[in-house]
Design a protein around this motif. Structure first.
Motif, PDB file in Angstrom:
ATOM      1  N   GLU A   1     116.072  93.213 -27.729  1.00 24.51           N
ATOM      2  CA  GLU A   1     116.709  91.895 -27.829  1.00 24.51           C
ATOM      3  C   GLU A   1     118.115  91.912 -27.212  1.00 24.51           C
ATOM      4  OE1 GLU A   1     116.627  90.364 -31.834  1.00 24.51           O
ATOM      5  OE2 GLU A   1     118.072  88.794 -31.281  1.00 24.51           O
ATOM      6  N   GLY A   2     118.852  92.981 -27.485  1.00 25.25           N
ATOM      7  CA  GLY A   2     120.216  93.083 -26.939  1.00 25.25           C
ATOM      8  C   GLY A   2     120.200  93.092 -25.421  1.00 25.25           C
ATOM      9  N   LEU A   3     119.277  93.857 -24.842  1.00 25.12           N
ATOM     10  CA  LEU A   3     119.221  93.949 -23.373  1.00 25.12           C
ATOM     11  C   LEU A   3     118.815  92.608 -22.762  1.00 25.12           C
ATOM     12  CD1 LEU A   3     117.618  97.510 -23.090  1.00 25.12           C
ATOM     13  CD2 LEU A   3     119.921  96.856 -22.380  1.00 25.12           C
ATOM     14  N   VAL A   4     117.844  91.944 -23.392  1.00 34.29           N
ATOM     15  CA  VAL A   4     117.413  90.633 -22.878  1.00 34.29           C
ATOM     16  C   VAL A   4     118.592  89.646 -22.955  1.00 34.29           C
ATOM     17  CG1 VAL A   4     115.890  88.661 -23.337  1.00 34.29           C
ATOM     18  CG2 VAL A   4     114.980  90.996 -23.449  1.00 34.29           C
ATOM     19  N   THR A   5     119.320  89.692 -24.060  1.00 40.33           N
ATOM     20  CA  THR A   5     120.431  88.743 -24.251  1.00 40.33           C
ATOM     21  C   THR A   5     121.502  88.899 -23.175  1.00 40.33           C
ATOM     22  OG1 THR A   5     120.053  88.771 -26.628  1.00 40.33           O
ATOM     23  CG2 THR A   5     122.196  87.964 -25.909  1.00 40.33           C
TER      24      THR A   5
END
Ligand code: SF4
Length: 378
Positions: free
Chosen positions: A143-147
């Motif tokens: 999720e962090g990388l996508v964000t």
């Protein structure tokens, strides 16, 4: 003269069980005071210089700089920009844990001028993250990388770790494959750093998993993990340029290259190191002491020519391109082939190093055992 600048932000949401960095959990109530002191340190140190230094890179490391308020990063960055000349297109990196990332923060980081993020994923296997005492899980990492990519970051680096307790070759393969799958969807993952676990003395991890524990990969598997890493990342378009670092073409870390090329650097914040005018100095590692005496030194070392030479060989051999023998002899006045003739012949005969076109570098057989080869030169 060009410098890189490092700013240490020591706050973390939790102290990981293996961590030996200057990082503190549970003291974010000191964040505003700390950042104000860092601004003062930047002003005081830079005002003392004859001219504004030219910066080719800035690195907010930690700790977890991504944890603190972006407004505090903004203040520190402004203090730095007021007293330095940041070259156009300079690399400005901020380290963060995945779970500290939010949409709003990512946008603010971009607005401040951060153009590269280094995200501490470490593993995509929840069991391994639990084993090493991280406080995030695989889903949060994704999720962090996508964000950050959705927010507009175009240069994202992912940190991984191997030789972890409970990790086996198959689970390491899963982590690498997951990263490569993500990198296919998130094309702005441009860089990967992958370090073997360094088991710090007295760390909680060492208490739970002593060095002798069967939970660690065997020596044979350790080498297999490293070879798998190099091969898999290269298949995914990430080329090795240093023993533990891989990038897509054109995305090598400018900041780290300066260290590996033995360049000088500025450093600010608790425990930060600097290398200026031939001296390597470091700030107090204790947060309280740093806050009381931000100009005080924990260590001061004059880097003698012999030390500088040894470090240049050690760092040069860590890079895939190795050492340019002609440039080295111009800069250090030493012909490595003559000075280390016997060792070089022995290592060449064992196929551990290569000497071609005035370059001295580790061979593919030498890279996994780099530490013992480098030891021959220092
Ligand atoms: S997040 Fe990084 S700096 Fe913070 S405790 Fe964990 S390993 Fe250490």
């Amino acid at each position: 003269m060009d410098f890189s600048a490092y700013i240490h932000i020591p706050f973390c949401s939790h102290k990981c069980d293996f961590c030996d960095f200057v990082a503190f959990a549970g003291v974010t109530n000191q964040e505003d005071t700390y950042c104000q002191v860092v601004c003062e340190e930047i002003s005081t140190r830079l005002e003392a210089l004859d001219a504004k230094p030219r910066l080719t890179s800035v690195f907010y490391g930690g700790g977890t700089p991504g944890l603190i308020k972006p407004s505090n990063i903004f203040k520190i960055h402004n203090a730095l920009l007021e007293r330095t000349n940041l070259v156009s297109g300079a690399e400005v990196t901020l380290e963060t844990t995945p779970q500290s990332i939010t949409n709003a923060k990512a946008s603010e980081w971009l607005a401040i001028g951060i153009n590269r993020l280094s995200v501490g994923v470490q593993s995509f296997c929840d069991d391994e993250l639990i084993a090493i005492g991280r406080d995030h899980n695989r889903a949060q990492a994704v999720e962090g990388l996508v964000t950050v990519v959705d927010a507009g970051f175009r240069n994202v680096s992912v940190d991984l770790m191997y030789a972890l307790p409970t990790q086996v070759l198959a689970s390491w393969k899963e982590t690498i494959e997951e990263l490569l799958r993500l990198a296919e969807c998130l094309e702005y993952i441009q860089h990967v750093s992958a370090y073997a676990l360094d088991l710090a003395a007295n760390s909680p991890l060492k208490m739970r998993f002593p060095e002798s524990s069967a939970s660690y990969p065997s020596e044979e598997n350790f080498i297999a993990m490293y070879e798998l890493l190099i091969k898999s990342l290269s298949r995914g378009g990430f080329f090795q340029y240093e023993i533990s670092n891989f990038s897509k073409p054109g995305f090598q870390s400018v900041h780290n290259l300066n260290y590996w090329r033995n360049g000088e650097y500025l450093g600010f914040g608790v425990g930060a190191h600097r290398y200026v005018g031939g001296y390597r100095t470091s700030n107090w590692r204790s947060l309280g002491r740093y806050l009381r005496d931000y100009m005080g030194n924990q260590t001061i070392e004059l880097i003698e020519p012999s030390t500088r030479l040894r470090e240049a060989i050690m760092l040069g051999l860590r890079m895939t391109d190795g050492i340019d023998l002609r440039r080295f002899s111009q800069e250090y006045g030493v012909n490595i082939l003559e000075q280390f003739g016997q060792s070089i012949e022995r290592l060449k005969a064992g196929d551990f190093i290569e000497v071609n076109n005035h370059q001295l570098k580790l061979s593919s057989k030498g890279v996994p055992v780099s530490n013992s080869i480098i030891a021959e030169f220092i």
